[in-house]
Scaffold this motif. Structure first.
Motif, PDB file in Angstrom:
ATOM      1  N   TYR A  79      -7.615 -10.482 -10.846  1.00 14.24           N
ATOM      2  CA  TYR A  79      -7.599  -9.040 -11.072  1.00 14.24           C
ATOM      3  C   TYR A  79      -7.224  -8.806 -12.532  1.00 14.24           C
ATOM      4  CZ  TYR A  79      -7.191  -4.107  -9.886  1.00 14.24           C
ATOM      5  OH  TYR A  79      -7.396  -2.752  -9.805  1.00 14.24           O
ATOM      6  N   LEU A 122      -6.920  -2.673 -14.217  1.00 17.03           N
ATOM      7  CA  LEU A 122      -7.037  -1.527 -13.322  1.00 17.03           C
ATOM      8  C   LEU A 122      -8.124  -0.572 -13.774  1.00 17.03           C
ATOM      9  CD1 LEU A 122      -4.181   1.100 -13.896  1.00 17.03           C
ATOM     10  CD2 LEU A 122      -5.044  -0.471 -15.647  1.00 17.03           C
ATOM     11  N   ASP A 166     -10.576  -3.927  -5.730  1.00 15.48           N
ATOM     12  CA  ASP A 166      -9.416  -3.051  -5.664  1.00 15.48           C
ATOM     13  C   ASP A 166      -9.164  -2.595  -4.225  1.00 15.48           C
ATOM     14  OD1 ASP A 166      -7.444  -1.391  -7.338  1.00 15.48           O
ATOM     15  OD2 ASP A 166      -8.403   0.125  -6.078  1.00 15.48           O
ATOM     16  N   ARG A 167     -10.215  -2.219  -3.536  1.00 16.35           N
ATOM     17  CA  ARG A 167     -10.083  -1.779  -2.143  1.00 16.35           C
ATOM     18  C   ARG A 167      -9.504  -2.891  -1.275  1.00 16.35           C
ATOM     19  NH1 ARG A 167     -15.003  -0.606  -1.385  1.00 16.35           N
ATOM     20  NH2 ARG A 167     -15.626  -2.573  -0.434  1.00 16.35           N
ATOM     21  N   CYS A 195      -7.695  -5.474  -2.262  1.00 15.88           N
ATOM     22  CA  CYS A 195      -6.302  -5.741  -2.645  1.00 15.88           C
ATOM     23  C   CYS A 195      -5.362  -4.766  -1.943  1.00 15.88           C
ATOM     24  CB  CYS A 195      -6.130  -5.638  -4.157  1.00 15.88           C
ATOM     25  SG  CYS A 195      -6.801  -7.038  -5.087  1.00 15.88           S
ATOM     26  N   ARG A 196      -5.737  -3.501  -1.954  1.00 16.21           N
ATOM     27  CA  ARG A 196      -4.910  -2.506  -1.290  1.00 16.21           C
ATOM     28  C   ARG A 196      -4.866  -2.749   0.217  1.00 16.21           C
ATOM     29  NH1 ARG A 196      -4.092   2.645  -3.611  1.00 16.21           N
ATOM     30  NH2 ARG A 196      -4.548   2.761  -5.838  1.00 16.21           N
ATOM     31  N   TYR A 206       0.421  -1.485 -12.128  1.00  9.73           N
ATOM     32  CA  TYR A 206      -0.421  -1.091 -10.999  1.00  9.73           C
ATOM     33  C   TYR A 206      -0.358  -2.124  -9.879  1.00  9.73           C
ATOM     34  CZ  TYR A 206      -4.658   0.074  -8.389  1.00  9.73           C
ATOM     35  OH  TYR A 206      -5.551   0.388  -7.390  1.00  9.73           O
ATOM     36  N   MET A 207      -0.518  -3.403 -10.219  1.00  8.87           N
ATOM     37  CA  MET A 207      -0.565  -4.428  -9.181  1.00  8.87           C
ATOM     38  C   MET A 207       0.782  -4.638  -8.506  1.00  8.87           C
ATOM     39  SD  MET A 207      -3.650  -5.231  -8.829  1.00  8.87           S
ATOM     40  CE  MET A 207      -3.523  -6.639  -7.721  1.00  8.87           C
ATOM     41  N   THR A 235       1.994  -0.055  -7.614  1.00  6.54           N
ATOM     42  CA  THR A 235       1.122   0.758  -6.772  1.00  6.54           C
ATOM     43  C   THR A 235       0.521  -0.046  -5.620  1.00  6.54           C
ATOM     44  OG1 THR A 235       0.584   2.140  -8.685  1.00  6.54           O
ATOM     45  CG2 THR A 235      -0.879   2.284  -6.770  1.00  6.54           C
ATOM     46  N   VAL A 236      -0.082  -1.199  -5.930  1.00  6.39           N
ATOM     47  CA  VAL A 236      -0.740  -1.998  -4.888  1.00  6.39           C
ATOM     48  C   VAL A 236       0.286  -2.750  -4.045  1.00  6.39           C
ATOM     49  CG1 VAL A 236      -2.414  -3.846  -4.446  1.00  6.39           C
ATOM     50  CG2 VAL A 236      -2.820  -2.202  -6.293  1.00  6.39           C
TER      51      VAL A 236
END
Length: 323
Positions: free
Chosen positions: A123, A126, A144-145, A147-148, A183-184, A187-188
């Motif tokens: 990754y 972002l 991204d989808r 990972c979430r 972010y990783m 957020t994730v």
């Protein structure tokens, strides 16, 4: 003639296995770049278990890194992971996580449950345009989808699997390093992120490693990369979830003069097998043996392995030497 007994420090502790030679991405820094079309054959599940996993486990190797290409493109990847776990390995799966469906993500978490195993996802940014440029296509949205979603599934299933992101710093993304880390991790909800600078080494040998040059972008953006490294290492000193090169000096040397990296290469702790069973000296090195025609014990007592070790004890030019 009889070969001398290798010191204990020469005993590999990890196995790196390319499960698949092809990939659904086109990353220019990929070490399997010449094989993306999948022309190389792959070893069967049985041969991987009998020729690599079992004999390496019997010699005390405790971790297996499954990479590629993209290992999850193999239809039997879950069965191979099960074989590795049955042999006692901690599994580290290097994947782009791009094409796995909800069902496959759940199956992967079930297979790697137990608290010993890691899913490492490539990754790089972002920012969609940056990630897509690096990975050679419109991949950001689905990666991204997933990972979430995999973080959500871990929570829903109660699975004990470590998630780490792997970021390769290069021309497209060096300005967004910190935003991507935030972010990783924030957020994730990944557990860690490994950050490495890009290089373009190919077929490294004892004869040519001194002539290998830094990536072109290192020369173009030297001052920016120095500033990025200073900030990155400061963050890593405050947050153990951020995994960077062994020292700031080695980051600087990598950008300016990689032959001056001080840290001993970690590749000596590994055996590297491609998808056909051919061993190479390191992830970026050249072939020296074939497990289809020689067993692991014979390979580790061969002159060819000693030659490979001489390279690994001398060459300190990449992120394996400061990881």
């Amino acid at each position: 003639p009889q070969l001398p007994q290798l010191p204990q420090t020469y005993t590999p502790r990890m196995v790196y296995v390319e499960l698949f030679a092809a990939c659904d991405m086109s990353c220019p820094m990929c070490v399997t770049l010449p094989y993306r079309d999948g022309v190389r054959r792959v070893m069967s599940r049985e041969h991987i278990r009998e020729k690599i996993l079992e004999p390496c486990a019997a010699r005390g190797m405790t971790r297996v890194i499954f990479g590629g290409g993209e290992p999850t493109l193999r239809k039997d990847h879950l069965e191979i992971f099960a074989d590795a776990i049955a042999c006692g390995y901690d599994v580290w799966l290097a994947t782009n996580l791009a094409r796995l469906t909800e069902e496959k993500l759940s199956a992967l978490l079930h297979q790697l449950d137990g608290g010993r195993h890691t899913i490492a996802v490539s990754y790089d940014s972002l920012i969609p345009d940056e990630m897509n440029a690096i990975r050679g296509g419109a991949v950001h949205e689905r990666v991204d989808r997933n990972c979430r979603r995999v973080v959500q599934l871990r929570r829903e299933l109660g699975a004990r699997v470590t998630f780490t992101a792997t970021m390769i710093v290069q021309r497209e993304n060096f300005r967004s390093i910190n935003a991507t880390i935030d972010y990783m991790l924030g957020t994730v909800g990944f557990d860690a992120i490994h950050v490495h600078p890009r290089h373009d080494y190919k077929s490294v040998t004892l004869e040519n490693f001194r002539d290998q040059s830094p990536s072109e972008f290192c020369r173009e953006h030297e001052r920016d990369l120095m500033a990025a490294g200073l900030h990155l290492y400061h963050r890593a000193s405050q947050d153990a979830r951020i995994v960077v090169q062994g020292s700031l000096d080695d980051w600087i040397n990598f950008v300016r003069a990689p032959q001056r990296i001080a840290r001993k290469c970690d590749a000596g702790r590994m055996l590297f097998f491609n998808s056909e069973g051919v061993l190479r000296s390191c992830m970026f090195g050249t072939a020296y043996a074939d497990v289809r025609t020689s067993d692991v014990a014979d390979i580790l007592s061969s002159h060819a392995y000693q030659d490979a070790r001489q390279l690994l004890d001398t060459c300190h030019i990449c992120h394996l030497s400061c990881n």
